[in-house]
Design an enzyme around this catalytic site. Structure first.
Site, mmCIF file in Angstrom:
data_model
loop_
_atom_site.group_PDB
_atom_site.id
_atom_site.type_symbol
_atom_site.label_atom_id
_atom_site.label_comp_id
_atom_site.label_asym_id
_atom_site.label_seq_id
_atom_site.Cartn_x
_atom_site.Cartn_y
_atom_site.Cartn_z
ATOM 1 C CD GLU A 70 60.385 44.068 37.515
ATOM 2 O OE1 GLU A 70 60.284 44.609 36.399
ATOM 3 O OE2 GLU A 70 59.395 43.621 38.138
ATOM 4 C CG ASN B 110 60.930 43.895 44.412
ATOM 5 O OD1 ASN B 110 60.780 42.934 45.171
ATOM 6 N ND2 ASN B 110 59.969 44.297 43.585
ATOM 7 C CG HIS C 280 54.750 37.960 40.034
ATOM 8 N ND1 HIS C 280 53.573 38.432 40.556
ATOM 9 C CD2 HIS C 280 55.601 39.018 40.025
ATOM 10 C CE1 HIS C 280 53.703 39.724 40.849
ATOM 11 N NE2 HIS C 280 54.928 40.099 40.535
ATOM 12 C CD GLU D 167 56.251 42.787 42.622
ATOM 13 O OE1 GLU D 167 55.780 42.385 41.547
ATOM 14 O OE2 GLU D 167 57.063 43.731 42.706
ATOM 15 C CG ASP E 116 50.719 37.003 41.655
ATOM 16 O OD1 ASP E 116 51.793 36.444 41.320
ATOM 17 O OD2 ASP E 116 50.363 38.098 41.174
#
Ligand code: 9MR
Length: 312
Positions: A130, A170, A206, A235, A237
């Site tokens: 990030e 990432n 996400h 990640e 979801d």
């Protein structure tokens, strides 16, 4: 019903979950589901600096070791997360008033200690997490302040010194085609062009407000793999609420986005948790029930949808 793990093996990809260490220690259903269904793990928090050092100068690897040992026992691929981030630091690192030389020493020691310890056991590291700001350019962080943009190069170089893992950049909000995805693309293109040892890009994915169009994810994966980089969905979801209305729409989206990413060349897909009882999203009001298993570890429609996406 086929497991995710079977479907992933046939598709020659890894399918993983972020692991919560307390659940791993205390919950038999959690352990059984994880081992049966997944062939990859990421420590959700246990390999971050703060949890590793917990206020002290020394490291306590007990939690991180438990994740790695579980993965060894069940023949799983391990994603290490994350060596350099702007969040989750031990208290002693603050206040952050370091000379460049001091910050550089700190960065090197941390990476050597953690990535060095897991050499041969962590398969991929999120080396820098990030670092791109939501409104463009590099995010204002302690590292940028002390070392300038070069901290990103240094982090990858230090990781390459001590690790044989694949080294990843990432980020979130850079999954499909967006201004931020372009920034991430430019950042990693520049690293590759200058010979900085980056091997891959992690797209967090996400999903809880805007649906990222699967075709955009595919296009992004393709342009990144065209640079010679490996791409992982790191990640994933999908919160029920704003983005998808119910479990069926959620399943459809899981299917479409996993199929798109894998067809375009992503070779690892990790969901950010195992079951709906253990997810960061609902407590923050970012949608409900975002994962592939419900709170009782029953398979949801999204589970079958991902199996199908990997089986096609
Ligand atoms: O899911 C993680 C949550 O348990 C932690 O409290 C939080 C700490 O900042 O980090 C969450 O995981 C984040 C990940 O490390 C990086 N990408 C965003 C994830 C969700 O916030």
């Amino acid at each position: 019903m086929r497991t995710l793990r079977d479907a992933a093996a046939d598709a020659d990809v890894h399918v993983g979950a972020a692991v919560d260490v307390d659940a791993l220690r205390t919950d038999t259903d959690y352990r059984q589901t994880l081992a049966r269904e997944f062939d990859a793990v990421t420590a959700e928090n246990a390999m971050k600096w703060g949890p590793l050092a917990d206020g002290e100068r020394g490291y306590d690897f007990a939690d991180a070791d438990d994740v790695v040992e579980f993965a060894d026992r069940h023949d799983m691929y391990v994603r290490g997360h994350a060596l350099v981030w702007h969040r989750m630091y031990p208290e002693w690192v603050r206040p952050w008033t370091r000379s460049a030389a001091d910050a550089d020493r700190l960065l090197r020691n941390h990476i050597y200690t953690v990535a060095g310890r897991y050499r041969g056991r962590v398969d991929a590291w999120d080396v820098v997490n990030e670092a791109v700001a939501d409104d463009g350019g590099l995010r204002e962080t302690q590292w940028l302040d002390a070392l300038g943009p070069e901290y990103v190069d240094r982090a990858f170089e230090y990781a390459a010194d001590v690790s044989d893992a694949d080294l990843f950049y990432n980020d979130y909000g850079a999954d499909g085609l967006s201004a931020k995805a372009d920034e991430v693309y430019d950042l990693v293109s520049d690293l590759v062009a200058r010979g900085v040892p980056v091997d891959g890009v992690g797209l967090q994915l996400h999903v809880f407000d805007d649906l990222v169009p699967p075709a955009d994810v595919a296009a992004n994966v393709e342009r990144l793999t065209d640079l010679g980089l490996d791409v992982h969905v790191t990640e994933l979801d999908v919160g029920i609420g704003e983005a998808v209305a119910d479990r069926e729409a959620q399943a459809q989206y899981y299917h479409d986005v996993v199929a798109a990413a894998v067809d375009a060349g992503a070779d690892t897909v990790v969901t950010w948790g195992v079951d709906d009882g253990q997810s960061w999203l609902p407590p923050l009001g970012h949608g409900e029930a975002p994962l592939l298993f419900d709170e009782e570890f029953a398979r949801k429609p999204a589970h079958g949808a991902v199996v199908d996406a990997l089986s096609e």
